[in-house]
Structure formats: C-alpha cells, structure tokens
Motif scaffolding. Sequence first.
Motif, short mmCIF file in Angstrom:
data_model
loop_
_atom_site.label_atom_id
_atom_site.label_comp_id
_atom_site.label_asym_id
_atom_site.label_seq_id
_atom_site.Cartn_x
_atom_site.Cartn_y
_atom_site.Cartn_z
N MET A 187 19.06 15.94 77.37
CA MET A 187 17.99 15.42 78.19
C MET A 187 17.11 16.62 78.57
O MET A 187 17.61 17.64 79.03
CB MET A 187 18.58 14.72 79.41
N THR A 188 15.83 16.45 78.38
CA THR A 188 14.91 17.55 78.68
C THR A 188 14.63 17.57 80.18
O THR A 188 14.93 16.62 80.91
CB THR A 188 13.58 17.36 77.93
N ASN A 189 14.02 18.68 80.62
CA ASN A 189 13.64 18.80 82.04
C ASN A 189 12.68 17.69 82.44
O ASN A 189 12.77 17.16 83.54
CB ASN A 189 13.00 20.17 82.30
N GLU A 190 11.79 17.35 81.54
CA GLU A 190 10.81 16.29 81.83
C GLU A 190 11.52 14.94 81.99
O GLU A 190 11.23 14.16 82.92
CB GLU A 190 9.78 16.22 80.70
N GLU A 191 12.45 14.64 81.14
CA GLU A 191 13.22 13.38 81.22
C GLU A 191 14.07 13.38 82.49
O GLU A 191 14.20 12.34 83.17
CB GLU A 191 14.10 13.21 79.98
N MET A 192 14.66 14.53 82.77
CA MET A 192 15.47 14.67 83.98
C MET A 192 14.59 14.43 85.21
O MET A 192 15.01 13.73 86.15
CB MET A 192 16.10 16.07 84.03
N GLN A 193 13.39 14.99 85.23
CA GLN A 193 12.46 14.83 86.35
C GLN A 193 12.06 13.36 86.49
O GLN A 193 12.01 12.83 87.59
CB GLN A 193 11.21 15.71 86.15
N ARG A 194 11.77 12.68 85.36
CA ARG A 194 11.40 11.25 85.41
C ARG A 194 12.57 10.42 85.95
O ARG A 194 12.38 9.51 86.75
CB ARG A 194 10.99 10.76 84.03
N ALA A 195 13.76 10.73 85.53
CA ALA A 195 14.95 10.00 85.99
C ALA A 195 15.13 10.20 87.50
O ALA A 195 15.39 9.26 88.25
CB ALA A 195 16.19 10.45 85.23
#
Length: 103
Positions: free
Chosen positions: A1-9
């Motif tokens: 999971m990328t930082n961007e996906e982690m942030q969205r989650a």
Amino acid sequence: MTNEEMQRAMDFIVETEAKSSAKIDALAEAQKQGQKEADQRWARADERWARTEESIRVLLTIAEMHEREIKSIGEQTRATDGHLNALINVVGRQLSEARNGKL
C-alpha cells in the motif's frame, strides 16, 4: 500500500468516525429531548390527576351535604305529615259532630 493509499484510507476512517460521532451526538440529543418531553407529559398528567382527585373530593363533600339535607327534609316531612294528620282528625271530628248536631 502506498503512502497515498494509506492517507486515503486514514482520511476515510477519520471521516467515517466523524460522521458516526455526529450521528451518535444527534441521537443522544434526540433522546435527551424525548426524555424531557416525556417528563413534561408526566408532570402534566400528574397535575391533571391532582385536579381530578380534588374535584372528586369536592363532589363527594357536596353529595354528603345533599344527603344530610335530604334526610332533614324527610324528617321535616314526617313531622308535617303528623301535624296534618292531627289537623285532619280534629276537622273530621268537628265535621262529624256538626252533622250529628252536637255543635
């Protein structure tokens, strides 16, 4: 999971938590308002019952007064009947004596 996906989650979780918290607060407020209205209804019902109870007590007192008055009138009527019977007897005797030539 990328930082961007982690942030969205995390943003999604925070947003969902915020919405849930707002709903819980709204429900708690609605419950509080409902309880307040129920308490007011109970208070009004208690007041109505107290007035009804007082009215019944007043009506009972009036009924007792009327009962005493009716008994008193009955006693007066019996006494009057006795006097009328005595008068009728006296008048009857006098009329009878007058017919028999005793007057």
